[in-house]
Motif scaffolding. Structure first.
Motif, short mmCIF file in Angstrom:
data_model
loop_
_atom_site.label_atom_id
_atom_site.label_comp_id
_atom_site.label_asym_id
_atom_site.label_seq_id
_atom_site.Cartn_x
_atom_site.Cartn_y
_atom_site.Cartn_z
N LEU A 161 -33.71 33.96 93.31
CA LEU A 161 -33.65 35.65 94.55
C LEU A 161 -34.08 35.34 96.22
O LEU A 161 -34.51 36.18 96.36
CB LEU A 161 -35.14 36.13 93.45
CG LEU A 161 -34.49 36.88 92.34
CD1 LEU A 161 -36.38 36.26 91.03
CD2 LEU A 161 -34.16 37.33 92.24
N ALA A 162 -34.57 34.15 96.08
CA ALA A 162 -35.50 33.96 97.51
C ALA A 162 -33.91 33.82 99.22
O ALA A 162 -34.65 34.74 99.64
CB ALA A 162 -36.03 32.75 97.44
N GLY B 130 -33.67 41.41 95.94
CA GLY B 130 -33.47 39.84 95.27
C GLY B 130 -33.48 40.23 92.80
O GLY B 130 -32.94 40.18 92.34
N PHE B 131 -34.99 41.01 93.11
CA PHE B 131 -35.30 41.26 91.68
C PHE B 131 -33.90 42.34 90.79
O PHE B 131 -33.69 41.97 90.00
CB PHE B 131 -36.24 41.98 91.99
CG PHE B 131 -37.57 40.97 91.90
CD1 PHE B 131 -37.53 39.95 90.73
CD2 PHE B 131 -38.58 41.20 93.13
CE1 PHE B 131 -38.68 38.81 91.11
CE2 PHE B 131 -39.63 40.24 92.85
CZ PHE B 131 -39.50 39.31 91.69
N LEU C 116 -33.75 42.71 101.02
CA LEU C 116 -35.25 42.43 101.44
C LEU C 116 -35.31 41.98 100.01
O LEU C 116 -34.89 42.08 98.86
CB LEU C 116 -36.20 43.64 101.86
CG LEU C 116 -36.21 44.96 102.96
CD1 LEU C 116 -36.27 45.94 103.25
CD2 LEU C 116 -36.58 43.31 104.25
N PRO C 117 -37.34 41.77 99.47
CA PRO C 117 -37.16 40.98 98.30
C PRO C 117 -36.38 41.95 97.25
O PRO C 117 -36.46 41.52 96.08
CB PRO C 117 -39.00 40.54 98.30
CG PRO C 117 -39.34 40.97 99.58
CD PRO C 117 -37.83 41.12 100.72
N PRO C 118 -36.93 43.60 97.32
CA PRO C 118 -37.03 44.12 95.78
C PRO C 118 -35.26 43.76 95.17
O PRO C 118 -34.81 44.24 94.80
CB PRO C 118 -37.08 45.36 96.49
CG PRO C 118 -38.06 45.57 97.47
CD PRO C 118 -38.11 44.26 98.68
N ILE D 204 -32.40 48.08 101.93
CA ILE D 204 -33.38 47.07 101.10
C ILE D 204 -33.10 46.02 99.90
O ILE D 204 -33.05 44.93 99.28
CB ILE D 204 -33.71 48.03 99.39
CG1 ILE D 204 -34.61 48.12 99.09
CG2 ILE D 204 -32.79 48.45 98.81
CD1 ILE D 204 -36.20 48.55 100.26
#
Lengths: 192, 221
Positions: free
Chosen positions: B34-35, B184-185, B180-182, B177
């Protein structure tokens, strides 16, 4: 003092360990089924993180100055043994506390959130006090994420989800939504 | 697995790619998946580092499995893994400093990546050197494919580029987006949902084929 508060708030919500940096995903996905378990896991995490901050400060100040390339190995081993020792001490001194947190401690030891904390605070050159604030903030952030996720999942059990979605896929989408919500805290940066 | 009957060596290589894919099936190593998958280049660098560490540790662990006492095996594995991670970290820093900087702490975090420790405990400590290497390569390929898939989806949608080259043209409004982190999820979530939907559908089809006349479950999806 303002700086310290900022470190704490930043680690807790703005750069939330789980939702923005993807650290500690194993407990986040694994033990977020029940709110009560999530709270205990969170507290155990805060506890280990504070221990880690202490250990990292000692290592960085007194030991690793001579051989910085041994950092990863030293962190892993020292943190793992420290947690083991503290676990034994708690078992002896306070069986009640051990029952509440005990089973979580060994699980947390080699969690990416813990090693991540150690590496981040080293990279940012935090001293002892800053490191402790960072650890508490990160722990609180992890607890918030865990408890939020567990609350959602408890409600999810009553929801009518299609068969194929009853696995981690759905949980990850939920995590994405949470992460999206937490991005709102990024606005705090400009205020500070 | 039972020691009496071992699958052919080629199976050790192939199983990691699909049937036991570390990320999609075993849900291990989600942290790097994810990161660092916000670009294809980062995904490749991370996969390379994981391949190196996994190969090195599997080789060492499977060759010394007889002399490591059972009680301290996990600590031994972690020490071995941490050594290889340190080496990988140094190599990346020396050869591609820009990528190393972007991956940041996540290279060091390979130490606690469950894929690597998991393979040592579940496979390399019980199998021959050759099989362990095949297993390590298979798992790394599975990991790499997933990483590149995620990196591609996120980079193309989030930035309109693939490996830095524009693919969606200058008029594409980047879906920020996704990098950005979201993102990935969400990407991994959708991939997992599609994966389980496909699996369920083929399972349902097999069931219908074997018991004609039973209640059709094909529509369940």
């Amino acid at each position: 003092m303002g700086d310290l508060v900022w470190i704490l708030v930043s680690a807790a919500v703005v750069n939330n360990f789980t939702l923005a940096l993807f650290l500690g995903l194993c407990p986040f996905l694994g033990v977020s089924g029940k709110v009560e378990t999530a709270v205990r896991m969170g507290i155990a995490n805060i506890f280990v993180m504070v221990l880690t901050a202490l250990a990292v400060w000692v290592l960085n100040t007194f030991v690793l100055t001579a051989a910085p390339f041994l950092r990863i190995i030293a962190f892993i081993i020292v943190i793992a043994s420290l947690v083991q020792i503290v676990e034994m001490a708690i078992k002896k001194l306070s069986p009640a506390l051990f029952r509440a947190l005990g089973i979580f401690l060994p699980l947390i030891t080699t969690n990416c959130a813990i090693l991540g904390l150690a590496i981040f605070s080293t990279n940012r050159g935090y001293g002892l006090v800053e490191g402790l604030f960072f650890a508490v903030g990160a722990g609180i952030g992890l607890t918030i994420a865990l408890v939020l996720m567990a609350s959602i999942r408890e409600n999810l059990e009553l929801a009518d989800v299609p068969d194929f979605a009853q696995n981690m896929g759905l949980v990850l989408i939920l995590a994405g939504a949470l992460s999206l919500a937490f991005m709102g805290f990024a606005g705090l940066f400009s205020a500070a | 697995m039972s020691p009496a009957k071992k699958p052919p060596p080629s199976q050790e290589l192939i199983k990691g790619i699909w049937r036991e894919n570390p990320v999609l099936v075993q849900l291990l190593g989600l942290c790097p998946a994810l990161a660092v998958t916000n670009s294809v280049a980062n995904s490749l660098a991370m996969s390379g580092a994981v391949l190196f560490v996994l190969l090195g540790s599997s080789l060492l662990v499977s060759s010394i499995k007889r002399i490591v006492p059972t009680d301290v095996r996990i600590s031994t594995y972690i020490l071995i893994i941490a050594t290889f991670v340190t080496i990988a970290d140094m190599i990346l820093e020396a050869s591609v400093p820009a990528v190393h900087k972007e991956l940041g702490a996540f290279v060091a975090l390979i130490v606690v990546n469950c894929i690597i420790l998991g393979r040592q405990e579940a496979f390399a400590s019980k199998n021959s050197v050759g099989r362990s290497l095949l297993d390590a390569v298979g798992m790394s390929i599975g990991f790499t494919l997933t990483m590149v898939l995620m990196g591609t989806v996120r980079e193309v949608l989030g930035n309109g580029t693939f490996l830095g080259y524009s693919v969606l043209g200058p008029n594409y409004e980047p879906w920020v987006i996704m990098i950005l982190p979201p993102g990935g999820f969400l990407t991994l979530g959708v991939i997992l949902l599609v994966f389980s939907w496909v699996k369920r559908r083929s399972a349902a089809r097999d069931k219908v084929a074997s018991s004609i006349g039973g209640p059709a479950v094909q529509e369940a999806a």
